[in-house]
Design a protein around this motif. Sequence first.
Motif, PDB file in Angstrom:
ATOM      1  N   SER B 190       0.803  -1.215   0.000  1.00 31.92           N
ATOM      2  CA  SER B 190       0.000   0.000   0.000  1.00 31.92           C
ATOM      3  C   SER B 190       0.839   1.270   0.000  1.00 31.92           C
ATOM      4  O   SER B 190       0.297   2.359  -0.074  1.00 31.92           O
ATOM      5  CB  SER B 190      -0.995   0.015   1.158  1.00 31.92           C
ATOM      6  OG  SER B 190      -0.356  -0.179   2.384  1.00 31.92           O
ATOM      7  N   THR B 273      -4.639   8.696   4.292  1.00 29.12           N
ATOM      8  CA  THR B 273      -4.841   7.984   3.023  1.00 29.12           C
ATOM      9  C   THR B 273      -4.838   8.919   1.819  1.00 29.12           C
ATOM     10  O   THR B 273      -4.869   8.450   0.684  1.00 29.12           O
ATOM     11  CB  THR B 273      -6.159   7.194   3.043  1.00 29.12           C
ATOM     12  OG1 THR B 273      -7.231   8.105   3.321  1.00 29.12           O
ATOM     13  CG2 THR B 273      -6.135   6.120   4.116  1.00 29.12           C
ATOM     14  N   LYS B 276      -1.983   8.057  -0.279  1.00 24.21           N
ATOM     15  CA  LYS B 276      -1.957   6.707  -0.849  1.00 24.21           C
ATOM     16  C   LYS B 276      -2.386   6.747  -2.304  1.00 24.21           C
ATOM     17  O   LYS B 276      -3.522   7.123  -2.611  1.00 24.21           O
ATOM     18  CB  LYS B 276      -2.883   5.778  -0.061  1.00 24.21           C
ATOM     19  CG  LYS B 276      -2.910   4.366  -0.633  1.00 24.21           C
ATOM     20  CD  LYS B 276      -3.789   3.423   0.162  1.00 24.21           C
ATOM     21  CE  LYS B 276      -3.825   2.061  -0.526  1.00 24.21           C
ATOM     22  NZ  LYS B 276      -4.688   1.106   0.195  1.00 24.21           N
ATOM     23  N   ASP B 319      -4.467   0.319   4.576  1.00 28.56           N
ATOM     24  CA  ASP B 319      -4.322  -0.764   3.599  1.00 28.56           C
ATOM     25  C   ASP B 319      -5.641  -1.120   2.910  1.00 28.56           C
ATOM     26  O   ASP B 319      -5.646  -1.840   1.930  1.00 28.56           O
ATOM     27  CB  ASP B 319      -3.658  -2.007   4.222  1.00 28.56           C
ATOM     28  CG  ASP B 319      -4.360  -2.499   5.479  1.00 28.56           C
ATOM     29  OD1 ASP B 319      -5.433  -1.966   5.831  1.00 28.56           O
ATOM     30  OD2 ASP B 319      -3.830  -3.432   6.118  1.00 28.56           O
TER      31      ASP B 319
END
Lengths: 311, 430
Positions: B190, B273, B276, B319
């Motif tokens: 991730s 996130t 990400k 993740d």
Amino acid sequence: MPLPDQPHAPHLLGIEPLPLSRIEAILDRAAQFQRQPPPRTLAGKRLLLLFYEASTRTRTSFEVAARRLGAETVSVTPGSSSIEKGESLLDTVYTLRAMAIDGIVVRHSSSGAPHLVAAHVDVPVINAGDGMHEHPTQALLDAFTIRRHRGTIAGLRVAIIGDVLHSRVARSNLLLLSRLGAEVRLCGPRTLLPPEFAAYGDHVRLSWDLEDALNGADVVMVLRIQMERMKESFFPSEAEYVARYSVTPARMRAARPDAIVMHPGPMIRGVEISAEVADSPQSVIREQVENGVLIRMAVLHELLVCHEPHP
Amino acid sequence: MNLILKNGRLFDPQLSLDRVGDVVLQDDRVRGLGPDIAASGPGVIDCTGLIIAPGFIDLHVHLREPGFEYKETIETGTRAAAAGGFTAVCAMPNTQPVTDNAGATEHIARRARELGHARVYPIGAITEGSRGERLAAIGGMCQAGAVGFSDDGRPVMNAQILRRALEYASMYGVPVIEHAEDLNLSAGGSMHAGARSLQLGLRGISSASEAAMVARDILLAEESGAHIHIAHLSTAASARLVRAAKARGVRVTAEVTPHHLILCDEDVVDYDTNFKMNPPLRGAADREAVIAALADGTIDAIATDHAPHAGHEKQQEFDRAPFGIIGLETALPLVLRLVESGRVSLARIVDALSSSPARIFNLRGGRLEAGALADLTVFDPSREWIYDPARGLSKSRNSPFAGWRLRGAAVHTIVGGRVVWSATARPPES
């Protein structure tokens, strides 16, 4: 609401953001609770144990610790809840938040899940193990155990052996013990011990060779090896792992004669550690479990009593 | 309808144009450039202190329509594009259903034309359903307006399929675009594999998972003589491979995103996130290498990989959260930072945003000269503003740059001789 990981935030998300003063306060508080029965400082408080990952030892330990301090516990575990039905972590937390709880203990298979919870609640959050990230209460109880046997941690040589890559116990201990002045030797097959671990600091040594890691060690910390790793080709077979990395009486001769042997559990005798070593006088494995309750009482006391939420 | 842009800095690096002057637009064309065209009244836009460049073209955008309209629509996405200075975007085919046939391709192109914000050039899927098994209707999609083919987000792991796609697409003169990622090497990852991923306990996506595919694709392009385009190139190793391949004449081109030029894996903190995306933010050395590769032309184009996601999708465990960030409205000021720091020239940045993408994908536009398509971006390189995704035009807010003080902004975005967006249209600061 204070941000997670800030020094004064009433959370325990990991060892990494924890100031040394709070580490010392927790260790001292655990020692105090050991000397005299703890007061019921958490009477009337309710602790939520949010365990997204199966755990017997850690959850029971938190339960016992909370009850000894007079708190009530509510457990939410997989299979007993909406977790199974696919509700998101935050939605579960929003629901439970409405039920007058004073603190949340989170165990989750995703690294960072307790951080996500902490950012959305106004009560203390305790990380009881998140993915491959951290397991701070385990490291604190390990440090407490080592200190009881050695008086101090500074200058000790600590070997951590096994699946370092996937281990939150290894990461938290590495952070805590090196901060307290120990030399930490990480040992395991290369596939489970990436060289980037050296970036953790000058006190860290990496070795693929068990004898090398054990040589002159004061503390031998053995990690569980999961056989799923074999299926993922991290090593070829159990036999090869045992041949190279199992901690046996013969290999223990490389360590100091008074070295202590630790294991966070669950332990598979005959794989990562031989039964003789696990049951030897050097083993403090059962004591780790007892100390776990003391440390968790200390953590709960520090977070829920000493850090009463601001009005 | 005529439009006169007065007293701007006329800037087209491809034509070595850099002087102050005026531009006259007639209908959808540039009629001429001049040093002092006498004009006033309606239809005259004062561009003093502004740069007038060929319209920016983003080769890599996820508009999410059809299928994911809660994240973005063709309307919100093309308005966000225009606000970021983009006159055209290439729309990736990972919609629901996948854009793998002529009808779906035609629908996207038509919808964008009706809306009339930024132009949309559809990218078709390489394989049916982007499953990597059978070639999609490449010929039919080309006739319906597709300008390239990609199974973006789902790399073509079967090298034989990719070879056939390259050979087949070359008959139509369009590139095959590879999201270069060896799925065995990256499985479960991730974020970038390195010291930071170890520290955060997140499974890593190694640099080799990208470079190994780039190497394979270069070999296939070399053997077939076809054009491979590497999407969102992010590693030093990939940049080395592309540089060497170009030197021996392989038809390989590449794009880089603003976020890979500005951020690195050390910026991933607190399991936010919004940091990400895939490829992930790489190591600091990778970032330096892709900046150098952009500067020397190894990387041809800047593309945003604008990937909107709803708040509830991003507010998950790191993740579990989806990959991707939005980027249309922040691209220009972010890449201008490289000009400010002296790493990349303004000429190269503007080329990589406009002429170069037009050239490598054989698109209209990308030139500022008499007779050219009147797709122009007028921007202020020194306007300062603070980015608040909540005030942006994209439907989603998943940006790691929220709260950043940015320098540089599009002021007028002109498509086909028509102003589709002006900075004055931005709601006032609250």
